[in-house]
Each structure stands twice: as C-alpha cells, then as structure tokens.
Design a protein around this motif. Structure first.
Motif, PDB file in Angstrom:
ATOM      1  N   TYR A  21       3.846   4.922  41.420  1.00  0.00           N
ATOM      2  CA  TYR A  21       3.920   3.990  40.293  1.00  0.00           C
ATOM      3  C   TYR A  21       4.404   4.757  39.067  1.00  0.00           C
ATOM      4  N   ASP A  22       5.385   4.189  38.360  1.00  0.00           N
ATOM      5  CA  ASP A  22       5.921   4.803  37.140  1.00  0.00           C
ATOM      6  C   ASP A  22       5.356   4.104  35.926  1.00  0.00           C
ATOM      7  N   THR A  23       4.897   4.847  34.975  1.00  0.00           N
ATOM      8  CA  THR A  23       4.422   4.281  33.713  1.00  0.00           C
ATOM      9  C   THR A  23       5.155   4.967  32.575  1.00  0.00           C
ATOM     10  N   PRO A  24       5.581   4.231  31.540  1.00  0.00           N
ATOM     11  CA  PRO A  24       6.360   4.828  30.455  1.00  0.00           C
ATOM     12  C   PRO A  24       5.584   5.936  29.745  1.00  0.00           C
ATOM     13  N   ARG A  25       6.328   6.908  29.287  1.00  0.00           N
ATOM     14  CA  ARG A  25       5.755   8.001  28.498  1.00  0.00           C
ATOM     15  C   ARG A  25       6.641   8.219  27.297  1.00  0.00           C
ATOM     16  N   ILE A  26       6.099   8.243  26.126  1.00  0.00           N
ATOM     17  CA  ILE A  26       6.869   8.407  24.888  1.00  0.00           C
ATOM     18  C   ILE A  26       6.987   9.889  24.571  1.00  0.00           C
ATOM     19  N   VAL A  27       8.232  10.349  24.416  1.00  0.00           N
ATOM     20  CA  VAL A  27       8.501  11.739  24.045  1.00  0.00           C
ATOM     21  C   VAL A  27       9.343  11.726  22.782  1.00  0.00           C
ATOM     22  N   LEU A  28       8.879  12.360  21.737  1.00  0.00           N
ATOM     23  CA  LEU A  28       9.616  12.424  20.477  1.00  0.00           C
ATOM     24  C   LEU A  28      10.509  13.649  20.499  1.00  0.00           C
ATOM     25  N   ILE A  29      11.827  13.415  20.493  1.00  0.00           N
ATOM     26  CA  ILE A  29      12.803  14.514  20.536  1.00  0.00           C
ATOM     27  C   ILE A  29      13.389  14.692  19.147  1.00  0.00           C
ATOM     28  N   LYS A  30      13.171  15.859  18.571  1.00  0.00           N
ATOM     29  CA  LYS A  30      13.712  16.152  17.247  1.00  0.00           C
ATOM     30  C   LYS A  30      15.056  16.839  17.414  1.00  0.00           C
ATOM     31  N   SER A  31      16.106  16.026  17.453  1.00  0.00           N
ATOM     32  CA  SER A  31      17.470  16.524  17.638  1.00  0.00           C
ATOM     33  C   SER A  31      18.411  15.704  16.756  1.00  0.00           C
ATOM     34  N   ARG A  32      19.228  16.384  15.974  1.00  0.00           N
ATOM     35  CA  ARG A  32      20.153  15.671  15.090  1.00  0.00           C
ATOM     36  C   ARG A  32      21.181  14.864  15.894  1.00  0.00           C
ATOM     37  N   LYS A  33      21.689  15.473  16.964  1.00  0.00           N
ATOM     38  CA  LYS A  33      22.707  14.787  17.763  1.00  0.00           C
ATOM     39  C   LYS A  33      22.146  13.525  18.400  1.00  0.00           C
ATOM     40  N   GLY A  35      19.335  11.916  17.660  1.00  0.00           N
ATOM     41  CA  GLY A  35      18.870  10.974  16.636  1.00  0.00           C
ATOM     42  C   GLY A  35      20.003  10.208  15.993  1.00  0.00           C
ATOM     43  N   LEU A  36      21.109  10.927  15.674  1.00  0.00           N
ATOM     44  CA  LEU A  36      22.260  10.260  15.062  1.00  0.00           C
ATOM     45  C   LEU A  36      22.894   9.251  16.027  1.00  0.00           C
ATOM     46  N   MET A  37      23.028   9.653  17.301  1.00  0.00           N
ATOM     47  CA  MET A  37      23.595   8.728  18.284  1.00  0.00           C
ATOM     48  C   MET A  37      22.728   7.480  18.428  1.00  0.00           C
ATOM     49  N   ASN A  38      21.411   7.680  18.456  1.00  0.00           N
ATOM     50  CA  ASN A  38      20.488   6.550  18.580  1.00  0.00           C
ATOM     51  C   ASN A  38      20.639   5.579  17.415  1.00  0.00           C
ATOM     52  N   ARG A  39      20.727   6.122  16.203  1.00  0.00           N
ATOM     53  CA  ARG A  39      20.871   5.250  15.022  1.00  0.00           C
ATOM     54  C   ARG A  39      22.221   4.541  15.002  1.00  0.00           C
ATOM     55  N   LEU A  40      23.276   5.233  15.435  1.00  0.00           N
ATOM     56  CA  LEU A  40      24.607   4.593  15.451  1.00  0.00           C
ATOM     57  C   LEU A  40      24.640   3.431  16.439  1.00  0.00           C
ATOM     58  N   VAL A  41      24.037   3.628  17.619  1.00  0.00           N
ATOM     59  CA  VAL A  41      24.006   2.542  18.604  1.00  0.00           C
ATOM     60  C   VAL A  41      23.183   1.372  18.074  1.00  0.00           C
ATOM     61  N   GLN A  42      22.041   1.654  17.452  1.00  0.00           N
ATOM     62  CA  GLN A  42      21.216   0.593  16.875  1.00  0.00           C
ATOM     63  C   GLN A  42      21.956  -0.148  15.766  1.00  0.00           C
ATOM     64  N   LEU A  43      22.701   0.621  14.944  1.00  0.00           N
ATOM     65  CA  LEU A  43      23.475  -0.004  13.861  1.00  0.00           C
ATOM     66  C   LEU A  43      24.568  -0.908  14.421  1.00  0.00           C
ATOM     67  N   ALA A  44      25.233  -0.475  15.496  1.00  0.00           N
ATOM     68  CA  ALA A  44      26.282  -1.302  16.116  1.00  0.00           C
ATOM     69  C   ALA A  44      25.691  -2.583  16.681  1.00  0.00           C
ATOM     70  N   ILE A  45      24.526  -2.483  17.327  1.00  0.00           N
ATOM     71  CA  ILE A  45      23.876  -3.678  17.881  1.00  0.00           C
ATOM     72  C   ILE A  45      23.463  -4.618  16.760  1.00  0.00           C
ATOM     73  N   LEU A  46      22.934  -4.061  15.679  1.00  0.00           N
ATOM     74  CA  LEU A  46      22.517  -4.885  14.540  1.00  0.00           C
ATOM     75  C   LEU A  46      23.719  -5.597  13.913  1.00  0.00           C
ATOM     76  N   ALA A  47      24.842  -4.856  13.783  1.00  0.00           N
ATOM     77  CA  ALA A  47      26.050  -5.476  13.219  1.00  0.00           C
ATOM     78  C   ALA A  47      26.557  -6.591  14.122  1.00  0.00           C
ATOM     79  N   TYR A  48      26.503  -6.390  15.453  1.00  0.00           N
ATOM     80  CA  TYR A  48      26.934  -7.426  16.395  1.00  0.00           C
ATOM     81  C   TYR A  48      26.060  -8.664  16.288  1.00  0.00           C
ATOM     82  N   VAL A  49      24.748  -8.478  16.266  1.00  0.00           N
ATOM     83  CA  VAL A  49      23.829  -9.617  16.229  1.00  0.00           C
ATOM     84  C   VAL A  49      23.977 -10.395  14.922  1.00  0.00           C
TER      85      VAL A  49
END
Length: 405
Positions: A21-33, A35-49
């Motif tokens: 059985y798989d259960t989600p695990r939250i891992v906080l990754i402190k990486s500029r690359k 983190g920036l990619m994550n925010r850009l994808v979120q921004l693109a989705i927000l702009a689309y919606v």
C-alpha cells in the motif's frame, strides 16, 4: 530445484505486489530550479483557468445555440433594349425566382431566351452527336440526356449551315452555345435585398430580430448597409455584398454564382439586451478557380406557358443565370449559472496537480541528485506481528522503525 526457486521468487514478488500500500509523503525540497519550475507551471495553469476558461470562453456561463428564421425581399428595376425583345423593363416578378425561398433568394442576372416554342418537328441543335450527312446517321426513337426531343430518323438542315437529325419536341430548339457578355441584366448590382431575421434562444427565452428597436420606417426606406457608417441597416446593395466578398459583380453576373450572407449573433445576456446585435459578413461559396472550369457558375431553366390565338400550346423557354444569396445564421448566447462555474473552478484546481507530477518526474528521474531525492521521497516499511507479551513501546527504537531502508 532451480525451477522451484524461480517459482518461489515469482510467488513472493506477486505477494509483495498484492499486499503493498502506498501512502503520500510530503518532502520539502529547497531548490531554486525545482521551486522556480513549480511556480512557472502553477502560473501557466492559473493564467489558462482565469484568462482562457473564465475571461475568453466565459466558463461561468450556461450557453445556448440560436434558433432562427429568415425572410427576404428584393427591390429594383432594370431596363434592356435588344433586337429579340425590344425595349423592356424588368421588375422583381421577372428576375426573382422563385418569389420566396427558404433562407435563400435567387436573382437572375443573365439569360438565354427562346421565344414561341411549340410541339412539333425541327432540326436538333448541332453538336458531335447530332450532326449527320444522311438519314442513316439518325436513329428513329433515339433519346439521350442531352437531346431536345425524340429523333425521327431523318437528316435535315439546321439554319442552312449544318445537317442534324430531326426531332419531335419543343421547336425551335434552344441555342445556349454563347452566353451573353456583358450580362443581360448588368444593372442588377444596384438592386437591394432586405433581410428580416428573427432569432430565439430557447434556454433563456430570449428573442430578437435584426431590425432593431431604434430603426423606424423612415430610416428603413433610405438606409443602406455599410460596415463602418451603417452596420445595423438590414438592406443590402447586391453589388456591395459581392465586392465585400472580394469578387467582381459584372464578372460574376455573366455565368452566375452562390454568395453567402452570414449573420452572427453572439450575445452575453449578463449584459443589457440592447448590446445583443447582429454582425454581417459576406463570402462567395461556389468554387471560382482557374483549375475548376467545368460547369462554372449557377443556372437553371424554366418556361412560361401560354396558348396562341389558334389554341396551340406555346411557351417561352428561359435559361437563367444568376446569383443565389444564401443567408446563414450563427450564434451562441451565454448567461451566468452556478453549475458550470463550480465545475470549471473544480477542474482548474485539479489542474494544479499537474505541477506536482511534472516536478516529481524531473526531480526523481532527470536531476543529478535523483537517487538522493528518491531516498527522501520514499520510505519502505515491512509489517510484522506483535508477540503476545510484547507491546510496541517495549521494542527498541531501531526495531520500531520496522525495517527502514
């Protein structure tokens, strides 16, 4: 023995797959690359919606397609003076055929007329299949799709130029070898077309027509449609419509064609009903191409019947060339509704999961530290049974981790 070991390994692998059985695990990754990619994808989705779904496509509205009815009326006079017909005035009853059509109107611009035809014997129009030199070249009773009558079996003179097979049919036969050029009714470009269009959006019980409430009888008698100076006048000059479609009226009038008058009703019913207005556009529908020269234009035949003074049935045959105007109505109306709004909001929120999936793929499979991130992302735990006199708290901490690796 080797087979038994292989079988045991497969069974163990299958049991491991079934009882995991798989259960989600939250891992906080402190990486500029990352983190920036994550925010850009979120921004693109927000702009689309927000930009596309809600602003452009109006995803917060319920929509409905237009139901339409169209009636037309043509006005105008043309004057001709020929050796065949003499001085003649042509009005609506002469050149609009039939008087009323369904979402279409045909205006005759050119014609080939054959006067005073009666049933009898005469020479067939000369072509490759009808020319003859003797009676042997003609077949009694022969009929084909291009003939003007039934062959009698005789070979006779056609206007002292050619010999053709004699027929029984409407005589004299039509000569449509040469189409009049310029067009017979070249003044048709000044005719006007009144279009009355009523629309209905059943879902919203909204009705309107293209003759807007601001238009009165006096204005309607004098206005002419113009895309800039008078875009809501429902009266169109035929020549202007053809020019707006990028065509030459006098050239089109010779052999005819098909024009499309498009009426677009795109209405936002969250705003005032006065802002729901028609938009007109024009285009030529039939194929006008130098590579498609077989049977160009638009034409058909009709006849006007009468009886002579001697009581003989006679007719005037007309091969009519002209322009058919097809009126095509398109439209979509929208009005705020909570159900599509909530559906699109939910879909937009679900799209944010794309950013997490994309970042996981890059972090766990493409980055240099992918094995290090995998170790932090996944934790493997093996189950075990507690002894009868044992409790979880009595085990050493290393054993409580349950076989972490």
């Amino acid at each position: 023995m080797a087979g038994e070991g292989c079988c045991a390994g497969r069974c163990a692998g299958l049991a491991g797959f079934l009882f995991e059985y798989d259960t989600p695990r939250i891992v906080l990754i402190k990486s500029r690359k990352v983190g920036l990619m994550n925010r850009l994808v979120q921004l693109a989705i927000l702009a689309y919606v927000i930009g596309w779904v809600f602003v452009w496509e109006k995803g917060y509205q319920e929509t409905d397609s237009v139901v339409s009815s169209v009636t037309t009326k043509v006005k105008g006079l043309a004057v001709t003076n020929t050796s065949t017909l003499g001085l003649r005035v042509w009005d609506v009853a002469d050149y609009v055929i039939p008087p009323q059509g369904e979402n279409a109107v045909f205006v005759m611009t050119n014609l080939i007329i054959t006067l005073n035809q009666t049933q009898g014997l005469c020479a067939e129009f000369p072509d490759k299949t009808t020319k003859c030199s003797s009676d042997k070249d003609c077949s009694p009773g022969d009929i084909n799709t291009h003939s003007n009558g039934v062959q009698t079996g005789k070979c006779v003179w056609y206007e002292e130029k050619n010999k053709t097979c004699q027929i029984f049919g409407w005589c004299p036969v039509e000569n449509d070898e040469n189409v009049p050029k310029p067009a017979f009714l070249k003044g048709a470009e000044n005719f006007t077309l009144l279009v009355k269009n009523n629309i209905w959006y059943p879902k919203f019980n909204f009705t309107k027509r293209n003759i807007l409430p601001t238009i009165n009888q006096t204005y309607l008698k004098s206005c002419r449609y113009h895309p800039k100076t008078d875009p809501f006048c429902p009266i169109f000059r035929l020549g202007d419509m053809v020019v707006a479609a990028g065509q030459d009226f006098q050239e089109m009038a010779v052999e005819g064609g098909v024009m499309g008058l498009q009426i677009s009703w795109n209405c936002n019913l969250d705003k005032s009903a006065s802002r729901c207005v028609p938009k007109y556009s024009f285009r030529r529908i039939d194929n006008k191409d130098s590579s498609h020269t077989v049977s160009p234009g638009y034409n058909f035949r009709f006849a006007k019947y009468f009886q002579t003074a001697a009581g003989v049935e006679s007719r005037t045959l007309i091969k009519a060339y002209g322009i058919r105007f097809d009126i095509m109505v398109f439209g979509k109306a929208g009005k705020f509704d909570i159900i599509p709004t909530m559906i699109n909001i939910g879909s937009g929120l679900a799209l944010f999961g794309v950013a997490t999936v994309l970042c996981d793929i890059i972090v766990l499979y493409f980055m240099k530290k992918k094995y290090y991130y995998r170790e932090k992302k996944y934790k493997y735990v093996e189950d075990y049974e507690l002894g009868a006199n044992e409790s979880y708290g009595s085990r050493p901490e290393s054993q409580q981790c349950c076989g972490v690796r």
